[in-house]
Design an enzyme around this catalytic site. Structure first.
Site, PDB file in Angstrom:
ATOM      1  N   HIS A  18       0.850  -1.207   0.000  1.00 15.46           N
ATOM      2  CA  HIS A  18       0.000   0.000   0.000  1.00 15.46           C
ATOM      3  C   HIS A  18       0.878   1.248   0.000  1.00 15.46           C
ATOM      4  O   HIS A  18       0.583   2.245   0.663  1.00 15.46           O
ATOM      5  CB  HIS A  18      -0.978   0.005   1.189  1.00 15.46           C
ATOM      6  CG  HIS A  18      -2.122  -0.937   0.966  1.00 15.46           C
ATOM      7  ND1 HIS A  18      -3.257  -0.579   0.274  1.00 15.46           N
ATOM      8  CD2 HIS A  18      -2.286  -2.239   1.278  1.00 15.46           C
ATOM      9  CE1 HIS A  18      -4.078  -1.618   0.201  1.00 15.46           C
ATOM     10  NE2 HIS A  18      -3.507  -2.645   0.795  1.00 15.46           N
ATOM     11  N   GLY A 102      -7.276 -14.458  -8.499  1.00 14.17           N
ATOM     12  CA  GLY A 102      -7.819 -14.151  -7.177  1.00 14.17           C
ATOM     13  C   GLY A 102      -6.879 -14.431  -6.023  1.00 14.17           C
ATOM     14  O   GLY A 102      -7.291 -14.365  -4.864  1.00 14.17           O
ATOM     15  N   ALA A 103      -5.621 -14.750  -6.295  1.00 12.94           N
ATOM     16  CA  ALA A 103      -4.694 -15.090  -5.215  1.00 12.94           C
ATOM     17  C   ALA A 103      -3.862 -13.881  -4.786  1.00 12.94           C
ATOM     18  O   ALA A 103      -2.953 -13.987  -3.982  1.00 12.94           O
ATOM     19  CB  ALA A 103      -3.778 -16.228  -5.649  1.00 12.94           C
ATOM     20  N   LEU A 105      -1.899 -12.283  -6.827  1.00 16.11           N
ATOM     21  CA  LEU A 105      -0.610 -12.397  -7.520  1.00 16.11           C
ATOM     22  C   LEU A 105      -0.619 -11.597  -8.829  1.00 16.11           C
ATOM     23  O   LEU A 105       0.228 -11.785  -9.689  1.00 16.11           O
ATOM     24  CB  LEU A 105      -0.281 -13.871  -7.791  1.00 16.11           C
ATOM     25  CG  LEU A 105      -0.156 -14.728  -6.525  1.00 16.11           C
ATOM     26  CD1 LEU A 105       0.057 -16.186  -6.870  1.00 16.11           C
ATOM     27  CD2 LEU A 105       0.986 -14.224  -5.646  1.00 16.11           C
ATOM     28  N   SER A 106      -1.616 -10.721  -8.951  1.00 16.84           N
ATOM     29  CA  SER A 106      -1.658  -9.779 -10.077  1.00 16.84           C
ATOM     30  C   SER A 106      -1.849 -10.432 -11.434  1.00 16.84           C
ATOM     31  O   SER A 106      -1.170 -10.099 -12.404  1.00 16.84           O
ATOM     32  CB  SER A 106      -0.382  -8.943 -10.100  1.00 16.84           C
ATOM     33  OG  SER A 106      -0.701  -7.675  -9.686  1.00 16.84           O
ATOM     34  N   SER A 108      -4.296  -9.797 -13.226  1.00 12.52           N
ATOM     35  CA  SER A 108      -4.830  -8.741 -14.097  1.00 12.52           C
ATOM     36  C   SER A 108      -3.694  -7.918 -14.708  1.00 12.52           C
ATOM     37  O   SER A 108      -3.706  -7.629 -15.909  1.00 12.52           O
ATOM     38  CB  SER A 108      -5.819  -7.859 -13.349  1.00 12.52           C
ATOM     39  OG  SER A 108      -5.247  -7.382 -12.159  1.00 12.52           O
ATOM     40  N   GLU A 140      -6.450  -0.131 -16.124  1.00 13.73           N
ATOM     41  CA  GLU A 140      -7.059  -0.673 -14.902  1.00 13.73           C
ATOM     42  C   GLU A 140      -7.816   0.420 -14.134  1.00 13.73           C
ATOM     43  O   GLU A 140      -8.910   0.191 -13.628  1.00 13.73           O
ATOM     44  CB  GLU A 140      -5.958  -1.296 -14.030  1.00 13.73           C
ATOM     45  CG  GLU A 140      -6.485  -1.884 -12.771  1.00 13.73           C
ATOM     46  CD  GLU A 140      -6.210  -3.373 -12.603  1.00 13.73           C
ATOM     47  OE1 GLU A 140      -5.480  -3.953 -13.419  1.00 13.73           O
ATOM     48  OE2 GLU A 140      -6.755  -3.932 -11.641  1.00 13.73           O
ATOM     49  N   ASP A 152       2.220  -3.140  -9.771  1.00  5.93           N
ATOM     50  CA  ASP A 152       2.045  -4.438 -10.429  1.00  5.93           C
ATOM     51  C   ASP A 152       2.465  -4.377 -11.896  1.00  5.93           C
ATOM     52  O   ASP A 152       3.158  -5.263 -12.408  1.00  5.93           O
ATOM     53  CB  ASP A 152       0.581  -4.890 -10.325  1.00  5.93           C
ATOM     54  CG  ASP A 152       0.083  -4.903  -8.885  1.00  5.93           C
ATOM     55  OD1 ASP A 152       0.929  -4.909  -7.969  1.00  5.93           O
ATOM     56  OD2 ASP A 152      -1.141  -4.902  -8.685  1.00  5.93           O
TER      57      ASP A 152
HETATM   58  C1  GLA Z   1      -2.918  -3.989  -5.285  1.00  5.75           C
HETATM   59  C2  GLA Z   1      -2.696  -2.842  -6.270  1.00  5.75           C
HETATM   60  C3  GLA Z   1      -1.259  -2.313  -6.191  1.00  5.75           C
HETATM   61  C4  GLA Z   1      -0.835  -2.037  -4.758  1.00  5.75           C
HETATM   62  C5  GLA Z   1      -1.171  -3.216  -3.852  1.00  5.75           C
HETATM   63  C6  GLA Z   1      -0.920  -2.907  -2.394  1.00  5.75           C
HETATM   64  O1  GLA Z   1      -2.174  -5.101  -5.689  1.00  5.75           O
HETATM   65  O2  GLA Z   1      -2.960  -3.268  -7.581  1.00  5.75           O
HETATM   66  O3  GLA Z   1      -1.142  -1.163  -6.996  1.00  5.75           O
HETATM   67  O4  GLA Z   1      -1.376  -0.841  -4.281  1.00  5.75           O
HETATM   68  O5  GLA Z   1      -2.536  -3.603  -3.975  1.00  5.75           O
HETATM   69  O6  GLA Z   1       0.421  -2.735  -2.179  1.00  5.75           O
END
Ligand code: GLA
Length: 364
Positions: A18, A102-103, A105-106, A108, A140, A152
């Site tokens: 964050h 949904g884990a 792990l990005s 998207s 996004e 991400d």
């Molecule tokens: C999500 C968001 C990121 C980041 C994290 C928290 O993954 O996509 O941009 O803010 O939360 O660190």
């Protein structure tokens, strides 16, 4: 060039949670799981999306490619990236997503970045990776409607194998920090709680807005201008919740810098402690953890992990545990048992080694 295949990885964030939208520094790395996209040109203005994981075929005409017309399904990430890169020629896009959904792990960002890199190549745009990261983030934010930061997309596009990526989230300057876990006899265990809370409308946006409001109240432009001592001096004008949110941001930024120093010294015990401190700060000050994440962290720590913490947006998703290889199996077993005793869903496990960022797999 009529066809291009590009791929991009998911990520875990070692530390700096964050923090991207709070203008700090973050230290994620790319994982081995990737999303691959095959893009080919059409001679009309239609976009046709297919996926190895989905049965539906989505067709959108260029005249309908606007955020207001989004479909609110998997195709938004592709359509949004095409929209952000201002492409108006028809395309077939086939995706094969191997990043667990949904884990936290990005998956998207992996999809957006693979599409962005593929479009950049097929239309010979030659944009710098930092521009592609900002465009994928725009997809996004403005198309999908998730107010995420830049972490991400940046790591998915700029990571290199064997390194964590230190990202300055304002300038997008990066530094590759060597991270050879295998040599240390360590692994990064990812514990997916299998709890998936949608972040789009919830606590994520609220945290982001509250931090921005707190900064305005303090008369500051960025969290990077602040340290803990200054916060103690000037922070009494903030309400209790805002104070704790800001405290997380400034202490977490400090932990990112300390982590880089420790990694450069090879001090993984010290790094583990910072991971655990990060979790406490996310749990108590930022309040983005949940009982399932806390239990994963607690069990990992008590079973010999050097440190553990939740990763990503929170409210579910995954935790990471920096773990000596020989303790991995036992930690997994204990987490499964503890989850069963608490009537939590069955967790999933992955291990992650720092992998390569987005790349072109083939032209033509
Ligand atoms: C999500 C968001 C990121 C980041 C994290 C928290 O993954 O996509 O941009 O803010 O939360 O660190």
């Amino acid at each position: 060039m009529e066809t291009v295949t590009a791929s991009a990885p998911g990520r875990v964030n070692l530390i700096g949670e964050h923090i991207d939208y709070n203008d700090g520094w973050v230290l994620p790395f790319a994982i081995g799981e990737r999303t691959t996209v095959r893009i080919s040109l059409r001679d009309d203005t239609k976009f046709r999306f297919t996926s190895a994981q989905k049965k539906d075929v989505i067709e959108i005409d260029h005249s309908n490619l606007a955020p207001s017309k989004r479909r609110s399904d998997w195709s938004d990430y592709i359509a949004g990236t095409i929209w952000a890169l201002e492409v108006d020629q028809g395309l077939n896009v086939h995706i094969d997503g191997q990043v667990p959904l949904g884990a936290g792990l990005s998956s998207s960002a992996a999809l957006e970045c693979a599409v962005a890199l593929g479009l950049d190549r097929i239309f010979s745009m030659a944009k710098p990776r930092t521009d592609l990261a900002r465009l994928a983030q725009r997809a996004e934010n403005e198309y999908v409607g998730m107010p995420c930061g830049i972490m991400d997309q940046s790591v998915s596009l700029m990571a290199t194998s064997g390194h964590a990526l230190l990202i300055d989230c304002v300038t997008l300057e990066t530094r590759q920090i060597p991270l050879d876990l295998t040599r240390e006899g360590l692994e990064l265990l990812i514990i997916d709680t299998n709890i998936h809370h949608a972040l789009v409308d919830g606590g994520y946006r609220e945290r982001r807005e509250r931090c921005a409001a707190a900064l305005r109240q303090l008369g500051m432009r960025s969290m990077r201008e602040l340290d803990e001592a200054q916060l103690e001096l000037f922070g009494n004008s903030l309400d209790g919740i805002s104070y704790r949110r800001v405290r997380h941001a400034v202490t977490e930024i400090a932990r990112v810098h300390q982590s880089v120093t420790l990694l450069e010294k090879g001090d993984f015990v010290g790094l583990g402690k910072l991971l655990s401190e990060s979790h406490l700060s996310l749990k108590n000050d930022y309040e983005v953890s949940c009982p399932e994440l806390d239990l994963a962290v607690e069990v990992s720590e008590s079973m010999g992990a050097l440190g553990a913490r939740m990763v990503g947006g929170g409210f579910g998703g995954s935790a990471i545990a920096l773990t000596p290889e020989e303790k991995i199996d036992q930690i997994k077993m204990e987490v499964v048992q503890a989850y069963a005793q608490s009537n939590f869903p069955k967790p999933r496990f992955f291990t992650a080694l720092p992998s390569e960022g987005a790349r072109i797999e083939s032209d033509g």
